[in-house]
Write a protein that holds these residues in place. Sequence first.
Motif, PDB file in Angstrom:
ATOM      1  N   GLU A 192       0.836  -1.206   0.000  1.00 36.14           N
ATOM      2  CA  GLU A 192       0.000   0.000   0.000  1.00 36.14           C
ATOM      3  C   GLU A 192       0.872   1.258   0.000  1.00 36.14           C
ATOM      4  OE1 GLU A 192      -2.711  -0.081   3.245  1.00 36.14           O
ATOM      5  OE2 GLU A 192      -3.784  -1.862   2.545  1.00 36.14           O
ATOM      6  N   LYS A 193       1.920   1.226   0.801  1.00 33.64           N
ATOM      7  CA  LYS A 193       2.828   2.362   0.870  1.00 33.64           C
ATOM      8  C   LYS A 193       3.512   2.599  -0.476  1.00 33.64           C
ATOM      9  CE  LYS A 193       6.815   4.121   3.465  1.00 33.64           C
ATOM     10  NZ  LYS A 193       7.784   3.837   4.560  1.00 33.64           N
ATOM     11  N   LEU A 194       3.934   1.523  -1.125  1.00 32.34           N
ATOM     12  CA  LEU A 194       4.587   1.637  -2.431  1.00 32.34           C
ATOM     13  C   LEU A 194       3.627   2.210  -3.467  1.00 32.34           C
ATOM     14  CD1 LEU A 194       6.533  -1.749  -2.450  1.00 32.34           C
ATOM     15  CD2 LEU A 194       7.557   0.531  -2.403  1.00 32.34           C
ATOM     16  N   MET A 234       3.328   5.818  -3.365  1.00 29.35           N
ATOM     17  CA  MET A 234       4.505   6.512  -3.884  1.00 29.35           C
ATOM     18  C   MET A 234       4.661   6.347  -5.397  1.00 29.35           C
ATOM     19  SD  MET A 234       7.410   6.004  -0.905  1.00 29.35           S
ATOM     20  CE  MET A 234       7.259   4.216  -0.754  1.00 29.35           C
ATOM     21  N   GLY A 235       3.625   5.846  -6.060  1.00 28.17           N
ATOM     22  CA  GLY A 235       3.650   5.757  -7.516  1.00 28.17           C
ATOM     23  C   GLY A 235       4.164   4.457  -8.082  1.00 28.17           C
ATOM     24  N   VAL A 236       4.305   3.435  -7.234  1.00 24.31           N
ATOM     25  CA  VAL A 236       4.810   2.146  -7.700  1.00 24.31           C
ATOM     26  C   VAL A 236       3.655   1.273  -8.180  1.00 24.31           C
ATOM     27  CG1 VAL A 236       6.026   0.032  -7.053  1.00 24.31           C
ATOM     28  CG2 VAL A 236       6.777   2.233  -6.132  1.00 24.31           C
ATOM     29  N   VAL A 237       3.834   0.676  -9.348  1.00 19.23           N
ATOM     30  CA  VAL A 237       2.890  -0.320  -9.868  1.00 19.23           C
ATOM     31  C   VAL A 237       3.577  -1.671  -9.745  1.00 19.23           C
ATOM     32  CG1 VAL A 237       1.613  -1.132 -11.878  1.00 19.23           C
ATOM     33  CG2 VAL A 237       1.858   1.329 -11.473  1.00 19.23           C
ATOM     34  N   LEU A 238       3.107  -2.499  -8.808  1.00 20.41           N
ATOM     35  CA  LEU A 238       3.703  -3.808  -8.564  1.00 20.41           C
ATOM     36  C   LEU A 238       2.974  -4.898  -9.347  1.00 20.41           C
ATOM     37  CD1 LEU A 238       4.328  -3.800  -4.691  1.00 20.41           C
ATOM     38  CD2 LEU A 238       6.078  -3.808  -6.476  1.00 20.41           C
ATOM     39  N   LEU A 239       3.738  -5.844  -9.867  1.00 23.07           N
ATOM     40  CA  LEU A 239       3.136  -7.008 -10.503  1.00 23.07           C
ATOM     41  C   LEU A 239       2.569  -7.938  -9.427  1.00 23.07           C
ATOM     42  CD1 LEU A 239       5.891  -7.927 -13.132  1.00 23.07           C
ATOM     43  CD2 LEU A 239       4.008  -6.318 -13.366  1.00 23.07           C
ATOM     44  N   TYR A 251       9.793  -6.651 -10.982  1.00 19.22           N
ATOM     45  CA  TYR A 251       8.800  -6.481  -9.934  1.00 19.22           C
ATOM     46  C   TYR A 251       7.718  -5.463 -10.282  1.00 19.22           C
ATOM     47  CZ  TYR A 251      10.990  -9.380  -6.380  1.00 19.22           C
ATOM     48  OH  TYR A 251      11.463 -10.450  -5.675  1.00 19.22           O
ATOM     49  N   GLY A 252       8.011  -4.522 -11.160  1.00 21.75           N
ATOM     50  CA  GLY A 252       7.049  -3.477 -11.495  1.00 21.75           C
ATOM     51  C   GLY A 252       7.773  -2.218 -11.918  1.00 21.75           C
ATOM     52  N   TYR A 253       7.093  -1.094 -11.814  1.00 24.81           N
ATOM     53  CA  TYR A 253       7.709   0.160 -12.251  1.00 24.81           C
ATOM     54  C   TYR A 253       7.176   1.334 -11.431  1.00 24.81           C
ATOM     55  CZ  TYR A 253       3.331   0.421 -14.946  1.00 24.81           C
ATOM     56  OH  TYR A 253       2.014   0.432 -15.319  1.00 24.81           O
ATOM     57  N   ILE A 254       7.901   2.454 -11.537  1.00 28.08           N
ATOM     58  CA  ILE A 254       7.542   3.672 -10.810  1.00 28.08           C
ATOM     59  C   ILE A 254       7.095   4.724 -11.818  1.00 28.08           C
ATOM     60  CG2 ILE A 254       8.290   5.364  -9.101  1.00 28.08           C
ATOM     61  CD1 ILE A 254      10.720   3.482  -8.576  1.00 28.08           C
ATOM     62  N   ALA A 301      14.427   6.901  -2.742  1.00 29.41           N
ATOM     63  CA  ALA A 301      15.101   6.390  -1.543  1.00 29.41           C
ATOM     64  C   ALA A 301      14.119   5.672  -0.629  1.00 29.41           C
ATOM     65  CB  ALA A 301      15.787   7.544  -0.803  1.00 29.41           C
ATOM     66  N   GLU A 302      12.944   6.233  -0.459  1.00 33.85           N
ATOM     67  CA  GLU A 302      11.940   5.619   0.412  1.00 33.85           C
ATOM     68  C   GLU A 302      11.406   4.326  -0.194  1.00 33.85           C
ATOM     69  OE1 GLU A 302      10.090   5.152   3.903  1.00 33.85           O
ATOM     70  OE2 GLU A 302      11.477   6.792   3.399  1.00 33.85           O
ATOM     71  N   ILE A 303      11.252   4.301  -1.510  1.00 34.37           N
ATOM     72  CA  ILE A 303      10.822   3.076  -2.190  1.00 34.37           C
ATOM     73  C   ILE A 303      11.841   1.969  -1.967  1.00 34.37           C
ATOM     74  CG2 ILE A 303      10.509   2.028  -4.473  1.00 34.37           C
ATOM     75  CD1 ILE A 303       9.160   4.680  -5.317  1.00 34.37           C
ATOM     76  N   PHE A 304      13.116   2.316  -2.113  1.00 27.29           N
ATOM     77  CA  PHE A 304      14.176   1.334  -1.881  1.00 27.29           C
ATOM     78  C   PHE A 304      14.106   0.784  -0.458  1.00 27.29           C
ATOM     79  CE2 PHE A 304      18.374   0.590  -0.039  1.00 27.29           C
ATOM     80  CZ  PHE A 304      18.817  -0.464  -0.809  1.00 27.29           C
ATOM     81  N   LYS A 305      13.958   1.663   0.533  1.00 31.39           N
ATOM     82  CA  LYS A 305      13.922   1.235   1.938  1.00 31.39           C
ATOM     83  C   LYS A 305      12.683   0.378   2.225  1.00 31.39           C
ATOM     84  CE  LYS A 305      14.682   5.476   3.550  1.00 31.39           C
ATOM     85  NZ  LYS A 305      14.901   6.577   4.525  1.00 31.39           N
TER      86      LYS A 305
END
Length: 218
Positions: free
Chosen positions: A35-37, A40-45, A189-192, A202-206
């Motif tokens: 949910e957090k990702l 932040m604009g992440v689209v996860l597979l 895994y997906g894209y931003i 940086a927050e996405i990485f963490k």
Amino acid sequence: MKPFGYVILIALFSLGPLLFLLKYLPNLEESRAKEKLEEMGVVLLDSPVDIDFSGFIDHRKRPFGRKNLEGKWTFAYFGFTRCPDFCPTTMFVLGKAEQSLNKGAPEFNPDAFQGALFTIDPTRDLPEDLGPYVATFSERFVGVWSDRGIDGLARKLDTVFEKVPLSGDGYMFDHTSNIVILGPDARYYGYIRRPHKPEQIAEIFKTLQPMAEAKLNS
């Protein structure tokens, strides 16, 4: 009932909640991370995808494949060195994100973060040209080249680009500006989505790091 029987019953009732937590807590944490990702604009597979990098080389003209990705999160961008706007801006953002992690996270392992430029212009962007370009943003970043494989790879990684003719023999490219996420198991895994900011990356990485560790330890 004998005292020993009571002990067994108490133990079973005590273990119940613990077993529940052990089974469902990791899933809950992963759900919150996802949910957090997404925020932040992440689209996860739904499930990471294996990718074939046959025919690709890095900017040092060495074969590029799983070994270049394993053990780190790679934030890859599909662009070209003559790009006037989004490509240098996005690579700059990735470089600043790496710097931010180096300065602000004592536990940060530099080998766990990698920026990559996959050139969509293999005719003009030769491997020896990619090296100095990516080094502008970080000495640790990698340029990736293939004379025939970039079209197919881009499609598999939800990236689209098109050559746009200019006057004379010149040309440019229209292309998507997503940052592709490749995991420490060398899978997609997906894209931003844009816009991209250093603190966001940086927050996405963490957020991704413990997810990968949990999968490896499960």
